[in-house]
Scaffold this motif. Structure first.
Motif, PDB file in Angstrom:
ATOM      1  N   VAL A 182      -9.150  -1.723   5.665  1.00 22.28           N
ATOM      2  CA  VAL A 182      -9.574  -1.929   4.274  1.00 22.28           C
ATOM      3  C   VAL A 182      -9.870  -0.544   3.707  1.00 22.28           C
ATOM      4  N   ILE A 183      -9.044  -0.098   2.761  1.00 15.61           N
ATOM      5  CA  ILE A 183      -9.153   1.277   2.261  1.00 15.61           C
ATOM      6  C   ILE A 183      -9.344   1.296   0.746  1.00 15.61           C
ATOM      7  N   ALA A 256      -7.762   5.403  10.777  1.00 18.27           N
ATOM      8  CA  ALA A 256      -7.845   3.936  10.747  1.00 18.27           C
ATOM      9  C   ALA A 256      -6.561   3.343  10.192  1.00 18.27           C
ATOM     10  N   VAL A 257      -6.007   3.993   9.158  1.00 19.76           N
ATOM     11  CA  VAL A 257      -4.734   3.531   8.580  1.00 19.76           C
ATOM     12  C   VAL A 257      -3.630   3.635   9.637  1.00 19.76           C
ATOM     13  N   VAL A 262      -1.643  -3.513   8.821  1.00 15.96           N
ATOM     14  CA  VAL A 262      -1.730  -3.939   7.421  1.00 15.96           C
ATOM     15  C   VAL A 262      -2.856  -3.172   6.741  1.00 15.96           C
ATOM     16  N   CYS A 263      -2.620  -2.721   5.504  1.00 22.91           N
ATOM     17  CA  CYS A 263      -3.661  -2.046   4.724  1.00 22.91           C
ATOM     18  C   CYS A 263      -3.969  -2.854   3.470  1.00 22.91           C
ATOM     19  N   VAL A 264      -5.252  -3.177   3.302  1.00 19.56           N
ATOM     20  CA  VAL A 264      -5.708  -3.815   2.063  1.00 19.56           C
ATOM     21  C   VAL A 264      -6.269  -2.696   1.185  1.00 19.56           C
ATOM     22  N   GLY A 282      -1.012   5.926  -1.426  1.00 18.54           N
ATOM     23  CA  GLY A 282       0.076   6.782  -0.950  1.00 18.54           C
ATOM     24  C   GLY A 282      -0.006   7.070   0.534  1.00 18.54           C
ATOM     25  N   ILE A 283      -1.234   7.157   1.071  1.00 22.79           N
ATOM     26  CA  ILE A 283      -1.405   7.397   2.518  1.00 22.79           C
ATOM     27  C   ILE A 283      -0.826   6.231   3.311  1.00 22.79           C
ATOM     28  N   ALA A 284      -1.175   5.000   2.893  1.00 22.53           N
ATOM     29  CA  ALA A 284      -0.669   3.799   3.579  1.00 22.53           C
ATOM     30  C   ALA A 284       0.850   3.699   3.441  1.00 22.53           C
ATOM     31  N   HIS A 285       1.360   4.019   2.241  1.00 18.70           N
ATOM     32  CA  HIS A 285       2.807   3.965   1.977  1.00 18.70           C
ATOM     33  C   HIS A 285       3.543   4.968   2.861  1.00 18.70           C
ATOM     34  N   ASP A 286       3.031   6.211   2.911  1.00 23.27           N
ATOM     35  CA  ASP A 286       3.692   7.268   3.687  1.00 23.27           C
ATOM     36  C   ASP A 286       3.703   6.963   5.178  1.00 23.27           C
TER      37      ASP A 286
END
Length: 442
Positions: A182-183, A256-257, A262-264, A282-286
Motif C-alpha cells: 500500500v503506497i 516493499a514495492v 500488487v501495489c495499491v 511511477g515506481i510501481a510501474h517501472d
C-alpha cells in the motif's frame, strides 16, 4: 497452519531492531541511534535448526509516557506480546537494569508466555561481564549474553527460542499468498486502510505526517484468499525529506514495492491528484507491478450524480502513462468498497502472472499488422517475424524483427493495445523487448 510467533520487546534503544535484522538475516527494520525509530510491528521470517517462525520487532516500550505516539507504540507491543508464542526481552548490559526494564519484565510475566532474557551489547568475546549478573534481579532466569552488532550469542539465543516453540504442521504452503504494497504520499490513509482490512489496530494511525516509518507486514486471510499487506512510509518529495530516518523510510517503501506483486496506489480524494502521486505510481510501474489506484476518503467528498465519472476521467488523464490500472473509490474510515478492493487485487494479480501461448500471440500479431501496415523508412519496411512471451510479472514479450530502428514506439504501443484488447492484461504493465534478426547481411 501458521508459523509460530516470537516477539522481540524491550525499552527504547537497547538494540531490538539490530537483533531482529541479525536473526532474520536482512536489514528489514530501520536501525538508528535515535530512540523510538521503530513504531509499528515489523514481521520477518527466521529459520534455525530446520524450524521456521515469524519474528516480530516492536517499538520501544515506555510504560508511563503520555506521548500519543509512545502510547500507541506501547499498545502495538502489547498486541505483539499477546499474539506471540515466545517473547524475547532485550536489555542493555552497558546501562544495566533500569526501572523501565523491571516494568517491561512485569508486563511480560502477566502474559504467561515463555520469556527469554537477552542481554545485548556484550561485544567482547570470552568471560561474561560482571554486569550480566545484575539481570538475575529481573526474575526471568538465566540471561543470555548477545552482541546483536557482531552476532555473538545469537545461536545460543535461537537454541533457547526453539525449546519453547509449539510443534509445527508440515502443510504450510504460502505459494498462493498475494503480497500487496500500500503506497502513496504521507497522510492519504494507508495505515487506516490496513487497520480497516485487518479489523484491528495493526499499525499506528496519526495525523502527523511520517508516523509510519518501516514497511509493516500484516497477514490477512478471508474469503478472497490469503494476503500479506505491506504498509509503507509515505513518499514525499526529496526536497521535503530532511532527516536520515525518513530517507531510510522511503528506501524501505521502495523495497516493499519490490517485494510485492500488487501495489495499491492511494490518492487522497479531498486533495486530488498531485505530482507526487505520479512519482509514487511511477515506481510501481517501472518495477512492473500490478497496480490499482485507490481513491481514499471518498466519504468526505461532496457528491452529485456525475462526481465519480468526472473524477475518474480526470485521473485517467493524470495517470495516462498507466492507463491499464483500474480506479476504485474507497473509504478506509467507513469500509466503503473494501470487498471490491479484494476482488480487484486478486484479479490484477492473475493478470500480472498471465502467460499467453506463442501461437495465440502470433495470431493477434498477424491480424494487427494486416489492419495497420508496419512503418517504413527510405523504402525499407519493418518486418515482424514472430513474437513470444519470455516471462511473467510483468508479461514480457519478445519481438523478432528485421530492423530495430523501424519499430517505432507508436507502433509498439499499437501492438501492445491489440494484445490487451484480446487478452485483457488489465491492471498490469507489459514489457516489449525488440530483437533484430539479421538474415540479409551484405
Amino acid at each position: 497452519m501458521s508459523k509460530p510467533i516470537v516477539a522481540v520487546v524491550g525499552r527504547p534503544n537497547v538494540g531490538k531492531s539490530t537483533l531482529f535484522n541479525k536473526l532474520i538475516g536482512q536489514r528489514l527494520s530501520i536501525v538508528d541511534d535515535t530512540p523510538g525509530v521503530t513504531r509499528d510491528r515489523i514481521y520477518g521470517d527466521c529459520e534455525w535448526l530446520g524450524r521456521t517462525f515469524l519474528l516480530i520487532d516492536t517499538g520501544g516500550i515506555e510504560p508511563y509516557s503520555d506521548d500519543v505516539i509512545l502510547a500507541q507504540m506501547r499498545r502495538q507491543a502489547q498486541v505483539a506480546i499477546d499474539s506471540a508464542d515466545v517473547t524475547i526481552l532485550v536489555t542493555d548490559v552497558k546501562s544495566g537494569v533500569v526501572a523501565t526494564d523491571e516494568e517491561v519484565a512485569s508486563m511480560l510475566q502477566k502474559s504467561g508466555k515463555p520469556i527469554i532474557l537477552c542481554v545485548n551489547k556484550c561485544d567482547k568475546v570470552g568471560e561474561a561481564p560482571l554486569e550480566l549478573y545484575e539481570f538475575y534481579n529481573l526474575g526471568l532466569g538465566d540471561p543470555i549474553q548477545v552482541s546483536a552488532v557482531h552476532g555473538h550469542g545469537t545461536g545460543d539465543l535461537l537454541d533457547e527460542v526453539i525449546k519453547y516453540l509449539p510443534e509445527q504442521d508440515e502443510a504450510d504452503d504460502d505459494d498462493d499468498t498475494v503480497k500487496v504494497a500500500v503506497i502513496g504520499k504521507p497522510n492519504v490513509g494507508k495505515s487506516s486502510l490496513i487497520n480497516a482490512i485487518a479489523g484491528e489496530e495493526r499499525v499506528i494511525v496519526s495525523n502527523i505526517a511520517g508516523t509510519t516509518r518501516d514497511a509493516t507486514d500484516s497477514i490477512i486471510e478471508n474469503k478472497y484468499g490469503k494476503f500479506i499487506f505491506i504498509d509503507t512510509a509515505g513518499m514525499r518529495r526529496k526536497s521535503k525529506v530532511e532527516d536520515a530516518i525518513e530517507k531510510y523510510s522511503v528506501l524501505r517503501a521502495r523495497m516493499a514495492v519490490e517485494r510485492a506483486t500488487v501495489c495499491v496506489i492511494m490518492i487522497d480524494a479531498t486533495e486530488g491528484f498531485t505530482e507526487q502521486d505520479s512519482k509514487v505510481a511511477g515506481i510501481a510501474h517501472d518495477l512492473g507491478k500490478a497496480c490499482i489506484i485507490a481513491v481514499n476518503k471518498w466519504d468526505a467528498v461532496e457528491k452529485d450524480g456525475k462526481t465519480m465519472d468526472s473524477y475518474r476521467k480526470k485521473l485517467m488523464d493524470d495517470f495516462s502513462f498507466m492507463s491499464y490500472a483500474p480506479i476504485i473509490f474507497i473509504s478506509a474510515k467507513t469500509g466503503q468498497r473494501l470487498d471490491r478492493l479484494f476482488e480487484l487485487i486478486k484479479f490484477v494479480d492473475t493478470q500480472n502472472a498471465m502467460r499467453i501461448s506463442t501461437g495465440k500471440l502470433n495470431d493477434v500479431l498477424a491480424d494487427a499488422t494486416a489492419r495497420v501496415q508496419p512503418p517504413t523508412d527510405k523504402g525499407r519496411r519493418l518486418k515482424i517475424y514472430y513474437m513470444t512471451q519470455a516471462s511473467t510479472r510483468p508479461p514480457t514479450f519478445v519481438c523478432f524483427v528485421n530492423r530495430k530502428d523501424l519499430f517505432h514506439y507508436s507502433y509498439q504501443r499499437y501492438i501492445d493495445n491489440q494484445i490487451r484488447e484480446v487478452f485483457g492484461l488489465e491492471g498490469t504493465p507489459t514489457r516489449m523487448v525488440i530483437r533484430e534478426r539479421e538474415n540479409n547481411k551484405k
